[in-house]
Design a protein around this motif. Structure first.
Motif, PDB file in Angstrom:
ATOM      1  N   ASN A  68       0.832  -1.211   0.000  1.00  0.00           N
ATOM      2  CA  ASN A  68       0.000   0.000   0.000  1.00  0.00           C
ATOM      3  C   ASN A  68       0.868   1.263   0.000  1.00  0.00           C
ATOM      4  O   ASN A  68       0.518   2.267  -0.644  1.00  0.00           O
ATOM      5  CB  ASN A  68      -0.930  -0.001   1.216  1.00  0.00           C
ATOM      6  N   GLY A  69       1.975   1.213   0.723  1.00  0.00           N
ATOM      7  CA  GLY A  69       2.888   2.349   0.734  1.00  0.00           C
ATOM      8  C   GLY A  69       3.507   2.585  -0.632  1.00  0.00           C
ATOM      9  O   GLY A  69       3.673   3.733  -1.067  1.00  0.00           O
ATOM     10  N   LEU A  91       3.332   6.056  -5.863  1.00  0.00           N
ATOM     11  CA  LEU A  91       3.175   6.248  -7.309  1.00  0.00           C
ATOM     12  C   LEU A  91       2.698   7.670  -7.613  1.00  0.00           C
ATOM     13  O   LEU A  91       3.010   8.225  -8.664  1.00  0.00           O
ATOM     14  CB  LEU A  91       2.190   5.219  -7.882  1.00  0.00           C
ATOM     15  N   ASP A  92       1.948   8.248  -6.684  1.00  0.00           N
ATOM     16  CA  ASP A  92       1.517   9.643  -6.851  1.00  0.00           C
ATOM     17  C   ASP A  92       2.717  10.550  -6.605  1.00  0.00           C
ATOM     18  O   ASP A  92       3.283  10.574  -5.513  1.00  0.00           O
ATOM     19  CB  ASP A  92       0.401   9.992  -5.857  1.00  0.00           C
ATOM     20  N   GLU A 115       7.669   6.898 -14.703  1.00  0.00           N
ATOM     21  CA  GLU A 115       6.410   6.435 -14.118  1.00  0.00           C
ATOM     22  C   GLU A 115       6.153   4.982 -14.489  1.00  0.00           C
ATOM     23  O   GLU A 115       5.651   4.196 -13.669  1.00  0.00           O
ATOM     24  CB  GLU A 115       5.262   7.329 -14.599  1.00  0.00           C
ATOM     25  N   GLU A 116       6.505   4.625 -15.713  1.00  0.00           N
ATOM     26  CA  GLU A 116       6.323   3.237 -16.163  1.00  0.00           C
ATOM     27  C   GLU A 116       7.161   2.282 -15.319  1.00  0.00           C
ATOM     28  O   GLU A 116       6.696   1.195 -14.923  1.00  0.00           O
ATOM     29  CB  GLU A 116       6.723   3.113 -17.629  1.00  0.00           C
ATOM     30  N   LEU A 161       7.415  -1.956 -11.139  1.00  0.00           N
ATOM     31  CA  LEU A 161       7.934  -2.494  -9.882  1.00  0.00           C
ATOM     32  C   LEU A 161       6.817  -2.714  -8.868  1.00  0.00           C
ATOM     33  O   LEU A 161       6.805  -3.720  -8.149  1.00  0.00           O
ATOM     34  CB  LEU A 161       8.985  -1.540  -9.304  1.00  0.00           C
ATOM     35  N   TYR A 162       5.884  -1.783  -8.829  1.00  0.00           N
ATOM     36  CA  TYR A 162       4.736  -1.956  -7.934  1.00  0.00           C
ATOM     37  C   TYR A 162       3.955  -3.209  -8.307  1.00  0.00           C
ATOM     38  O   TYR A 162       3.569  -4.005  -7.426  1.00  0.00           O
ATOM     39  CB  TYR A 162       3.826  -0.731  -7.988  1.00  0.00           C
TER      40      TYR A 162
END
Length: 244
Positions: free
Chosen positions: A132-133, A138-139, A190-191, A196-197
């Motif tokens: 979640n962190g 990502l923002d 961002e990609e 990774l997320y």
């Protein structure tokens, strides 16, 4: 039948036994400080000399190291003080970092497998909080390098095998500087962050869903990707990281 006389244990031996059990259960990380003598004496309801004697016994067995004025630190079960430290070797020779990642692929694919079979509800909650962190980061493209490292060590802890945990913690401590530099050099877009997320989310979901083979495969895919990015970074630096 032959019986042996019952011998009462010394107070310091009982203290040492409890601390040893906590360390071997993975309740303290390698490099983590134990509570100060005064606090331990209060916790156990004993005198400080008894605590000091217990800590000296643990130090003699190699489980902890005591520093004058600096407290008592848990030692790694896999620590080797002989020769060139792994962290220094990685710093001056990038190819050795790639060797470590190759080892990680073998180790961590199995830590993920065991975590999927053994993780307790609190382990799952820790992994969920980390994922979640990472999602929140990502923002604004905030880096998740610390969460990334923590994710992998929490998986090792979730195997409930203290040797896995100490081995992984030692490797991550040695790789810390190299991994930080890789994050800041090759995971920039961002990609990259979203990919990774997605990797970490998939690993978490496999462990949460008790799918050991899926967890192992997800971890192997993630580390194979990381290996390619690290290889590109080492090539970019010419293999010599001594000036990094």
């Amino acid at each position: 039948m032959m019986f042996k006389p019952i011998k009462p244990k010394k107070v310091s031996t009982q203290i040492a036994d409890q601390i040893r059990t906590s360390i071997l259960a993975g309740e303290f990380n390698p490099g983590e400080k134990l509570p100060p003598e005064r606090e331990l004496a209060e916790m156990f309801g004993v005198s400080r000399p008894s605590v000091r004697e217990a800590l000296n016994a643990l130090a003699s067995s190699g489980l902890v190291e005591t520093y004058q004025g600096g407290g008592t630190v848990v030692r790694s079960l896999v620590e080797n003080s002989a020769g060139l430290p792994l962290s220094e070797l990685i710093r001056i020779d990038g190819d050795r970092a790639l060797d470590v990642i190759e080892v990680r692929k073998g180790m961590e694919s199995w830590t993920a497998w065991y975590a999927a079979t053994r993780a307790l509800p609190e382990d799952i909650r820790r992994l969920e909080a980390i994922v979640n962190g990472m999602a929140a980061n990502l923002d604004g493209l905030h880096q998740s390098e610390d969460l990334d490292a923590h994710f992998h060590t929490v998986i090792a802890r979730a195997t409930h095998n203290v040797v896995w945990f100490h081995m992984m913690q030692s490797i991550f401590d040695a790789m810390q500087e190299f991994q930080r530099d890789v994050w800041r050099a090759v995971y920039l877009t961002e990609e990259d962050q979203k990919l990774l997320y997605a990797h970490h989310l998939r690993i978490y979901e496999m462990i949460r869903d008790r799918n050991p083979d899926g967890a192992r495969e997800a971890m192997m895919d993630h580390l194979s990707f990381a290996q390619k990015r690290c290889s590109a970074y080492v090539s970019m630096r010419g293999g010599d990281l001594s000036g990094v």
